[in-house]
Structure formats: C-alpha cells, structure tokens
Scaffold this motif. Structure first.
Motif, PDB file in Angstrom:
ATOM      1  N   ASP A  22       0.857  -1.182   0.000  1.00 20.24           N
ATOM      2  CA  ASP A  22       0.000   0.000   0.000  1.00 20.24           C
ATOM      3  C   ASP A  22       0.897   1.237   0.000  1.00 20.24           C
ATOM      4  OD1 ASP A  22      -1.906   2.008   0.446  1.00 20.24           O
ATOM      5  OD2 ASP A  22      -1.972   1.609   2.605  1.00 20.24           O
ATOM      6  N   ASN A  24       1.325   5.099   0.090  1.00 16.40           N
ATOM      7  CA  ASN A  24       0.484   6.165   0.616  1.00 16.40           C
ATOM      8  C   ASN A  24       1.326   7.325   1.112  1.00 16.40           C
ATOM      9  OD1 ASN A  24       1.139   5.758   3.577  1.00 16.40           O
ATOM     10  ND2 ASN A  24       0.464   3.712   2.993  1.00 16.40           N
ATOM     11  N   PRO A  30      -7.542  10.307   0.428  1.00 14.51           N
ATOM     12  CA  PRO A  30      -7.985   8.965   0.050  1.00 14.51           C
ATOM     13  C   PRO A  30      -7.158   7.857   0.707  1.00 14.51           C
ATOM     14  CG  PRO A  30      -7.954  10.390  -1.867  1.00 14.51           C
ATOM     15  CD  PRO A  30      -7.310  11.159  -0.749  1.00 14.51           C
ATOM     16  N   CYS A  31      -5.870   8.130   0.970  1.00 13.23           N
ATOM     17  CA  CYS A  31      -5.016   7.149   1.657  1.00 13.23           C
ATOM     18  C   CYS A  31      -5.540   6.903   3.067  1.00 13.23           C
ATOM     19  CB  CYS A  31      -3.568   7.633   1.735  1.00 13.23           C
ATOM     20  SG  CYS A  31      -2.781   7.906   0.130  1.00 13.23           S
ATOM     21  N   LYS A  32      -5.944   7.988   3.743  1.00 11.71           N
ATOM     22  CA  LYS A  32      -6.481   7.877   5.099  1.00 11.71           C
ATOM     23  C   LYS A  32      -7.803   7.119   5.100  1.00 11.71           C
ATOM     24  CE  LYS A  32      -4.343  12.127   6.748  1.00 11.71           C
ATOM     25  NZ  LYS A  32      -4.557  13.491   7.190  1.00 11.71           N
ATOM     26  N   MET A  33      -8.589   7.274   4.044  1.00 15.50           N
ATOM     27  CA  MET A  33      -9.855   6.542   3.926  1.00 15.50           C
ATOM     28  C   MET A  33      -9.604   5.058   3.663  1.00 15.50           C
ATOM     29  SD  MET A  33     -12.043   9.308   1.630  1.00 15.50           S
ATOM     30  CE  MET A  33     -12.870   8.010   0.787  1.00 15.50           C
ATOM     31  N   LEU A  34      -8.568   4.764   2.886  1.00 16.79           N
ATOM     32  CA  LEU A  34      -8.271   3.386   2.506  1.00 16.79           C
ATOM     33  C   LEU A  34      -7.674   2.581   3.659  1.00 16.79           C
ATOM     34  CD1 LEU A  34      -8.135   1.285   0.196  1.00 16.79           C
ATOM     35  CD2 LEU A  34      -5.845   2.146  -0.307  1.00 16.79           C
ATOM     36  N   PRO A  72      -3.667   6.767  -3.254  1.00 25.47           N
ATOM     37  CA  PRO A  72      -3.104   5.494  -2.829  1.00 25.47           C
ATOM     38  C   PRO A  72      -2.972   4.529  -4.011  1.00 25.47           C
ATOM     39  CG  PRO A  72      -5.425   5.596  -2.229  1.00 25.47           C
ATOM     40  CD  PRO A  72      -5.050   6.947  -2.797  1.00 25.47           C
ATOM     41  N   GLY A  88      -6.115   4.398  -6.329  1.00 25.06           N
ATOM     42  CA  GLY A  88      -7.288   5.076  -5.810  1.00 25.06           C
ATOM     43  C   GLY A  88      -7.993   4.289  -4.734  1.00 25.06           C
ATOM     44  N   PHE A  89      -8.961   4.932  -4.120  1.00 25.42           N
ATOM     45  CA  PHE A  89      -9.750   4.289  -3.063  1.00 25.42           C
ATOM     46  C   PHE A  89     -10.666   3.238  -3.675  1.00 25.42           C
ATOM     47  CE2 PHE A  89     -13.627   3.837  -0.596  1.00 25.42           C
ATOM     48  CZ  PHE A  89     -13.102   3.519   0.649  1.00 25.42           C
TER      49      PHE A  89
END
Length: 103
Positions: A22, A24, A30-34, A72, A88-89
């Motif tokens: 991963d 990031n 989007p990284c924090k969401m993933l 990401p 992407g997410f």
C-alpha cells in the motif's frame, strides 16, 4: 495486519507468497480513507497474503521502482514479482476481490 515498512526492510524481507504493498502518504485524504478498509481486509485474509504500508514521502526510491505516480496505490507481488496494481480508493469488497484474484 498491515505492517508499515521502509525501503531497507522491504529489500531484506522474504518475498515468497503474495504481498500487497500500500503506497500512501500522511497528507493524502484517500489514503487515510483506505487505511482502515485495508486493515480489515488484511485481517480477513491473514495467511493468504501479507500486507505492507509504504509512505511514498519517506521511501521515494521504492515508489519509483514500482512506477507509483498516484496514491493510494496497491501493488500485488507474487514471489517478489509485480502481478497487479490498483490506484485510488476502493470499497472493502472490491479490495478483497482485487487481492483474491491474485492469490
């Protein structure tokens, strides 16, 4: 469990089996969401694949080596060879399918 690693750790680790990298950065929304979604997937797929988190700001050489242009980004390695990539997410079900098809 998603393990945070550096380039040095990556270069010295055993790459047999399936690994999910991963890529990031701390400033990437989007990284924090993933991250939590990937953590769930890693727990559900324990024993099938190893999951690693790589900060592109701290490890730019590794990001360059894998051609990471956007984050990401998830890279799947099979016995150390890149077999797939997703940018992407993505929701949990899509992530599980992405990893599963490469096992």
């Amino acid at each position: 469990m998603v393990k945070k690693i550096t380039t040095a750790e990556f270069n010295s680790m055993d790459k047999s089996g399936v690994s999910v990298l991963d890529f990031n950065a701390t400033w990437c929304g989007p990284c924090k969401m993933l991250a939590p979604v990937l953590e769930e997937v890693s727990e559900e797929m324990a024993g099938q694949a190893n999951f690693y988190s790589i900060d592109t700001d701290e490890n730019p050489d590794l990001a360059r080596e894998y051609g990471i242009m956007n984050i990401p980004a998830l890279v799947v390695l099979k016995d150390g060879q890149k077999v797939d990539m997703n940018v992407g997410f993505a929701p949990k079900d899509a992530l599980k399918e992405f990893v599963s098809k490469n096992i």
